[in-house]
Motif scaffolding. Structure first.
Motif, PDB file in Angstrom:
ATOM      1  N   GLU A 296       0.827  -1.204   0.000  1.00 56.53           N
ATOM      2  CA  GLU A 296       0.000   0.000   0.000  1.00 56.53           C
ATOM      3  C   GLU A 296       0.867   1.262   0.000  1.00 56.53           C
ATOM      4  O   GLU A 296       0.586   2.234  -0.714  1.00 56.53           O
ATOM      5  N   ALA A 297       1.929   1.236   0.795  1.00 50.84           N
ATOM      6  CA  ALA A 297       2.824   2.394   0.832  1.00 50.84           C
ATOM      7  C   ALA A 297       3.472   2.613  -0.528  1.00 50.84           C
ATOM      8  O   ALA A 297       3.568   3.753  -1.011  1.00 50.84           O
ATOM      9  N   ALA A 298       3.906   1.533  -1.166  1.00 54.79           N
ATOM     10  CA  ALA A 298       4.536   1.646  -2.487  1.00 54.79           C
ATOM     11  C   ALA A 298       3.578   2.280  -3.490  1.00 54.79           C
ATOM     12  O   ALA A 298       3.963   3.147  -4.283  1.00 54.79           O
ATOM     13  N   GLU A 299       2.328   1.875  -3.442  1.00 48.25           N
ATOM     14  CA  GLU A 299       1.336   2.434  -4.354  1.00 48.25           C
ATOM     15  C   GLU A 299       1.135   3.927  -4.100  1.00 48.25           C
ATOM     16  O   GLU A 299       0.997   4.721  -5.038  1.00 48.25           O
ATOM     17  N   ARG A 300       1.162   4.311  -2.846  1.00 54.70           N
ATOM     18  CA  ARG A 300       0.965   5.725  -2.524  1.00 54.70           C
ATOM     19  C   ARG A 300       2.193   6.566  -2.902  1.00 54.70           C
ATOM     20  O   ARG A 300       2.058   7.708  -3.352  1.00 54.70           O
ATOM     21  N   VAL A 319       8.371   4.542  -7.731  1.00 55.30           N
ATOM     22  CA  VAL A 319       8.979   4.722  -6.412  1.00 55.30           C
ATOM     23  C   VAL A 319      10.448   5.104  -6.567  1.00 55.30           C
ATOM     24  O   VAL A 319      10.940   6.038  -5.911  1.00 55.30           O
ATOM     25  N   ASP A 320      11.133   4.405  -7.444  1.00 55.13           N
ATOM     26  CA  ASP A 320      12.549   4.716  -7.676  1.00 55.13           C
ATOM     27  C   ASP A 320      12.726   6.125  -8.241  1.00 55.13           C
ATOM     28  O   ASP A 320      13.685   6.828  -7.900  1.00 55.13           O
ATOM     29  N   ALA A 321      11.789   6.543  -9.084  1.00 51.03           N
ATOM     30  CA  ALA A 321      11.855   7.895  -9.651  1.00 51.03           C
ATOM     31  C   ALA A 321      11.669   8.948  -8.554  1.00 51.03           C
ATOM     32  O   ALA A 321      12.327   9.997  -8.563  1.00 51.03           O
ATOM     33  N   LEU A 322      10.776   8.656  -7.601  1.00 52.63           N
ATOM     34  CA  LEU A 322      10.566   9.587  -6.492  1.00 52.63           C
ATOM     35  C   LEU A 322      11.826   9.691  -5.639  1.00 52.63           C
ATOM     36  O   LEU A 322      12.244  10.799  -5.265  1.00 52.63           O
TER      37      LEU A 322
END
Length: 403
Positions: A296-300, A319-322
């Motif tokens: 869920e955290a990864a999706e957010r 996520v990696d881009a963030l």
């Protein structure tokens, strides 16, 4: 049932400090920090407005960065002598946080600091005074939050005090005050605000109300922080609003282990303090990688990446881009990526002021303290002692996270 609490009134925009002349009361105690508010004339303006409102005014000056329990108790004693019905705190997060804690001891002299360390355990306030907060920095958002961070120097621990009672009655978010910030402070407070918004968005206590302000704050900070750092005062005004929105989000959704680690490493070492906003900036990319093991955290996190247009096809790519974008922001703002490169005042350095041997010696204790911090409970993953020690090592050495 959830709760969303913000000040009763929030005045914002350049020149909004003038709203002080409309406060109704007899006595105002003004709490300020090290002198910037006096130096730039804002303290005199505030006092003049309060006197125009018909109030007698007294000052508590010189609240230090990372305010101590001692400072809080001395300030509360002055309040008991003066008996204000308004407490007006202005400046950075430190004087406002200190004033919030003073408020509790002013109204309840027999309260013990240890009692306040238990989250949401404050006595009922406003029996003697109301509270107005006026921030001069664009990061802590303490003017709209239910939090105050106070340091026990004997223990070398920062304690985040939390209770909806200490949410100010009035916040005055006047961007003129933020125009005086030096570049380094713009960087550190700005990344503090970014951390607030991101942690609030992935918190286990997030809701529709907090999501809305968190996402918009993230977008504003991503767009405006570097321009504010470079001296654009239009961007500086936007950042002053953005950090306030981030505060509304995290005050209600709470935070996560980036803040737990920042609180417990901040005053733990003899070399010097690790500045809070700088600590958050260094730790945030590592914690995102750790938390992203939670689906869920990864999706957010991926939703955040989409919201600010970072690209990527899969959740992992987003996520990696963030993470990459946050590290890039640190570089652009001259913030070190890890404690190993942390110089005095939070600047990049080849040799850290935080001694490696001392860091390793204190690692088990600091890790345990971070796990016990009030912010850990709303983090998407609950770290074990071993995991927290690995996370802290990653933050010291700038290591990749894979656990």
């Amino acid at each position: 049932m959830s709760r969303f609490t913000i000040p009763r009134d929030l005045y914002h925009g350049k020149g909004s400090l003038e709203e002080l002349k409309n406060l109704q009361g007899k006595k105002a105690m003004v709490v300020v920090g090290g002198g910037s508010m006096k130096r730039f004339g804002f303290l005199d303006q505030a006092v003049a407005y309060l006197k125009e409102a018909g109030m007698e005014v007294a000052l508590i000056e010189g609240v230090e960065p990372d305010p101590s329990v001692t400072t809080v108790l001395k300030g509360a004693e002055k309040m008991r002598e003066f008996e204000p019905d308004w407490i007006v705190a202005m400046g950075g997060g430190s004087p406002i946080d200190a004033a919030k804690a003073m408020w509790a001891f002013y109204e309840y002299p027999d309260t013990k600091f240890e009692d306040l360390c238990t989250p949401f355990n404050f006595p009922t306030l406003r029996t003697k005074a109301k509270f107005c907060a006026i921030p001069s920095t664009s990061g802590t958002a303490t003017e709209v939050t239910a939090f105050s961070v106070i340091t026990d120097y004997d223990k070398g621990i920062k304690y985040p005090l939390a209770d909806f009672n200490i949410t100010p009655d009035i916040a005055i978010v006047d961007s003129a005050l933020a125009e005086t910030m030096p570049k380094k402070l713009v960087a550190h407070t700005g990344m503090d605000a970014m951390t607030h918004a991101i942690e609030a968005y992935v918190s286990t206590l997030h809701c529709n109300y907090t999501d809305a302000v968190a996402l918009h704050a993230i977008k504003m900070i991503h767009k405006e922080l570097k321009k504010s750092f470079d001296g654009c005062m239009t961007a500086r005004a936007e950042m002053h609003d953005a950090q306030c929105l981030a505060g509304m989000a995290f005050s209600n959704a709470l935070l996560g282990i980036v803040h737990s680690m920042a609180h417990k490493t901040g005053a733990a070492y003899t070399g010097d303090h690790i500045i809070h906003g700088c600590a958050n900036a260094m730790y945030l990319p590592k914690v995102i990688k750790y938390n992203a093991k939670n689906e869920e955290a990864a999706e957010r996190y991926a939703q955040i990446a989409d919201h600010i247009g970072l690209g990527g096809t899969t959740t992992t790519e987003k996520v990696d881009a963030l993470i990459a974008e946050l590290r890039s922001m640190n570089d652009q703002l001259d913030i070190p990526q890890a404690i190993k490169f942390y110089g005095a005042g939070g600047v990049k350095a080849e040799t850290s002021i935080i001694d490696e041997a001392e860091f390793l010696e204190k690692l088990p204790t600091v890790a345990a303290n971070a796990i016990g911090d009030a912010c850990t409970g709303s983090n998407p993953r609950q770290p074990s002692q071993e995991e927290m020690e690995k996370l802290l090592k990653a933050c010291y050495y700038d290591l990749e996270i894979d656990f």
